[in-house]
Design an enzyme around this catalytic site. Structure first.
Site, PDB file in Angstrom:
ATOM      1  N   GLY A   1       1.607 -34.368   0.732  1.00 58.29           N
ATOM      2  CA  GLY A   1       1.318 -35.372   0.364  1.00 58.29           C
ATOM      3  C   GLY A   1       1.768 -35.050  -1.497  1.00 58.29           C
ATOM      4  N   ARG A  16       5.717 -22.385  -3.678  1.00 60.77           N
ATOM      5  CA  ARG A  16       5.548 -21.551  -2.408  1.00 60.77           C
ATOM      6  C   ARG A  16       6.483 -20.870  -1.802  1.00 60.77           C
ATOM      7  NH1 ARG A  16       0.604 -23.884   0.139  1.00 60.77           N
ATOM      8  NH2 ARG A  16       2.044 -25.091   1.192  1.00 60.77           N
ATOM      9  N   ASP A  21      -4.352 -28.232   9.560  1.00 62.24           N
ATOM     10  CA  ASP A  21      -2.767 -28.838   9.109  1.00 62.24           C
ATOM     11  C   ASP A  21      -2.947 -27.183   8.467  1.00 62.24           C
ATOM     12  OD1 ASP A  21      -5.337 -29.480   8.190  1.00 62.24           O
ATOM     13  OD2 ASP A  21      -3.927 -29.902   6.391  1.00 62.24           O
TER      14      ASP A  21
HETATM   15  P1  AMP Z   1      -5.234 -30.351   1.719  1.00 63.31           P
HETATM   16  O1  AMP Z   1      -6.574 -30.472   1.385  1.00 63.31           O
HETATM   17  O2  AMP Z   1      -4.462 -29.561   0.363  1.00 63.31           O
HETATM   18  O3  AMP Z   1      -5.081 -28.907   2.702  1.00 63.31           O
HETATM   19  O4  AMP Z   1      -4.956 -31.531   2.042  1.00 63.31           O
HETATM   20  C1  AMP Z   1      -4.690 -31.937   2.599  1.00 63.31           C
HETATM   21  C2  AMP Z   1      -4.069 -32.589   2.929  1.00 63.31           C
HETATM   22  O5  AMP Z   1      -3.905 -33.775   1.699  1.00 63.31           O
HETATM   23  C3  AMP Z   1      -2.466 -32.754   2.720  1.00 63.31           C
HETATM   24  O6  AMP Z   1      -1.451 -33.587   3.604  1.00 63.31           O
HETATM   25  C4  AMP Z   1      -2.093 -32.860   1.537  1.00 63.31           C
HETATM   26  O7  AMP Z   1      -0.706 -32.932   1.080  1.00 63.31           O
HETATM   27  C5  AMP Z   1      -3.184 -34.808   1.106  1.00 63.31           C
HETATM   28  N1  AMP Z   1      -2.925 -34.059  -0.364  1.00 63.31           N
HETATM   29  C6  AMP Z   1      -4.282 -33.274  -1.204  1.00 63.31           C
HETATM   30  N2  AMP Z   1      -3.884 -33.579  -2.383  1.00 63.31           N
HETATM   31  C7  AMP Z   1      -3.430 -34.519  -2.567  1.00 63.31           C
HETATM   32  C8  AMP Z   1      -3.051 -35.028  -3.726  1.00 63.31           C
HETATM   33  N3  AMP Z   1      -3.593 -34.918  -5.386  1.00 63.31           N
HETATM   34  N4  AMP Z   1      -2.080 -36.278  -3.589  1.00 63.31           N
HETATM   35  C9  AMP Z   1      -1.407 -36.037  -2.433  1.00 63.31           C
HETATM   36  N5  AMP Z   1      -1.544 -35.987  -1.326  1.00 63.31           N
HETATM   37  C10 AMP Z   1      -2.409 -34.684  -1.773  1.00 63.31           C
HETATM   38 MG    MG Z   2      -3.371 -28.445   3.497  1.00 63.79          MG
END
Ligand code: AMP
Ligand code: MG
Length: 496
Positions: free
Chosen positions: A99, A182, A260
């Site tokens: 995302g 990364r 994920d």
């Molecule tokens: P994470 O909590 O970072 O593992 O993210 C979980 C999901 O939310 C993944 O699909 C990320 O790509 C999406 N995500 C987290 N933060 C953002 C953001 N600021 N904008 C868009 N997608 C996000």
């Molecule tokens: Mg993640």
């Protein structure tokens, strides 16, 4: 050296391949980055440059901010938002995917492939309600964690470079946008397989099994798909067991072990509100949104197995239940064996003895009850030569536990007599196993606050210390200290 044995390459000549993007549209969506405005370089990781075959003299190249935000693309890059789903806090979420990050492609160097993934690259088709950005705080935390774990011998993604910007990004308060590149052997997660299974795209799922096997299990390439799938699941179970054992041995809590955030090759992946233990506290919860302690420190091995169950379920389209069960059954013995080996090394025990597990468990109980700093205790024990009253160790333990500590040390002395190695050699081995410098939350916080005020020097210092955490680094004692009470249990937000 590059694959052809030529000299290191320049930033502008780094050539990317895009095998994942070539798999087809089911696996992701080509997406152009939305670069941050006016980015400035914060840090470049020379060790990772060398891994990629980049000439380290290029660390001062003026185009790092452009490459690290995606306004300039490496030759051959096909930026792609990868599609995956996953179980978050136990519930299935079909809406996930990159995302705010894009797979740029992969570099081949010295026979190894390295994915480059741009985090903080702007919105993608999978952004949902998100802004596509990462903030400086979380970017620095991810940058440091990859180094801290890798140098402790624990598989982890790393990062090539980080940039900051003035772009305002709203989290619990207003922060600024940042980005990092990364670097990992793969960015394929458990959730990639869950997505293809739950959407019944089973041919694509087979394609992904073959893709991962071709890279990491070449010995099964060309075999029937069931055999490849079984080999892959066994491999993931084994790597994940080793990973969980590694985390428990160094006192690392990941904080958000959703499927994920689990790499198919068992790298530590996606850093959020992680924490290294200060005091040995088995129930430590580093994520202040984790109200039930699902991802508490001592829950990690069980949660990793839970995640492997979810992965195995996604493999039920390919493998019989008996085989799935058998693969999962490997987890616990591997975990126990690996953890025991790592803890023996921390205790300086080169030989195996039946009583070792109990000796270790009893020590951990003392550390818990005596509110003892985990890393500092093992580092101090590395200097122990049987002296009494073992003042340096006693000083770390609350007085109510001094008597039990002395009992334990008597047992430890007896156990050491069974060792063949001279004490001096044991001490050296322990000093190369038990780090002096640990990525403690209060240190990360110190570095982040300085960086937010425009001073990146503390970040550079901590980064260097974490790249050689076993060395003494005279003059940097301040960075090796346990936190004061106010520096313990800093609330770490899961927003990033
Ligand atoms: P994470 O909590 O970072 O593992 O993210 C979980 C999901 O939310 C993944 O699909 C990320 O790509 C999406 N995500 C987290 N933060 C953002 C953001 N600021 N904008 C868009 N997608 C996000
Ligand atoms: Mg993640």
């Amino acid at each position: 050296m590059t694959k052809s044995g030529t000299a290191a390459t320049s930033l502008d000549r780094l050539q990317l391949q895009h095998r994942y993007a070539d798999l087809g549209p089911v696996f992701g969506t080509p997406t152009a980055p939305t670069p941050l405005e006016n980015p400035h370089l914060i840090h470049v990781n020379k060790e990772v440059m060398a891994l990629l075959g980049l000439d380290v003299a290029e660390a001062t190249h003026p185009d790092w901010p452009s490459y690290t935000t995606g306004s300039k693309l490496f030759a051959g890059s096909v930026p792609l938002a990868m599609k995956y789903t996953g179980h978050q806090f136990g519930g299935y979420n079909p809406e996930l995917g990159d995302g705010r990050a894009l797979l740029l492609g992969e570099v081949e160097n010295s026979g190894k492939h390295w994915d480059l993934h741009l985090k903080g690259a702007g919105k993608t088709p999978y952004s949902r309600f998100g802004d596509g950005r990462a903030v400086l705080r979380s970017t620095i935390r991810e940058y440091l964690a990859g180094e801290a774990l890798s140098t402790l011998g624990i598989r982890s993604t790393r990062a090539l470079s980080i940039v900051g910007s003035r772009e305002p990004v709203a989290r619990e308060s207003m922060e600024t946008g940042a980005a990092l590149i990364r670097v990992a052997r793969t960015h394929i997660r458990f959730g990639h397989f869950e997505y293809l299974f739950y959407t019944r795209q089973l041919d694509a799922q087979k394609q992904l099994v073959e893709f991962v096997c071709a890279q990491f299990l070449p010995e099964v390439t060309g075999q029937p798909i069931q055999e490849q799938a079984e080999a892959l699941l066994r491999f993931t179970v084994q790597r994940s067991a080793e990973l969980a054992a590694g985390w428990q041995s160094v006192g690392f809590a990941h904080g958000v072990l959703n499927t994920d955030n689990m790499s198919i090759i068992g790298d530590t992946f996606d850093f959020g509100p992680y924490g290294f233990l200060d005091d040995y506290e088995p129930g430590f919860i580093c994520n202040h949104s984790d109200h039930t302690g699902r991802y508490a420190f001592d829950a990690q091995p069980g949660v990793v197995l839970w995640n492997l169950n979810a992965l195995a379920h996604a493999f039920s389209s390919l493998l019989d239940a008996e085989i799935l069960k058998d693969c999962l059954g490997q987890f616990q013995p591997l975990l126990i064996e690996h953890y025991a080996g790592l803890m023996r090394a921390k205790l300086g025990l080169a030989l195996k003895d039946d009583g070792d597990q109990q000796l270790c468990a009893d020590l951990l109980q003392i550390l818990e009850q005596g509110q003892v700093d985990y890393s500092l205790f093992f580092r101090t024990l590395s200097h122990y030569t049987g002296e009494r009253p073992a003042a340096a160790l006693e000083a770390l333990v609350s007085p109510s536990q001094h008597a039990v500590l002395q009992d334990w040390l008597r047992r430890y002395d007896q156990r050491l007599q069974k060792e063949k190695r001279p004490a001096q050699q044991r001490s050296q081995a322990m000093l190369a196993t038990n780090p002096k410098f640990v990525l403690r939350n209060y240190l990360a916080q110190r570095v982040i606050e300085a960086a937010e005020a425009g001073d990146y020097q503390p970040l550079g210092i901590l980064f260097d210390l974490l790249q050689s955490p076993f060395d003494e680094h005279p003059g940097f004692e301040d960075w090796a200290a346990a936190p004061t009470d106010t520096g313990k249990h800093l609330p770490i937000s899961c927003s990033s």
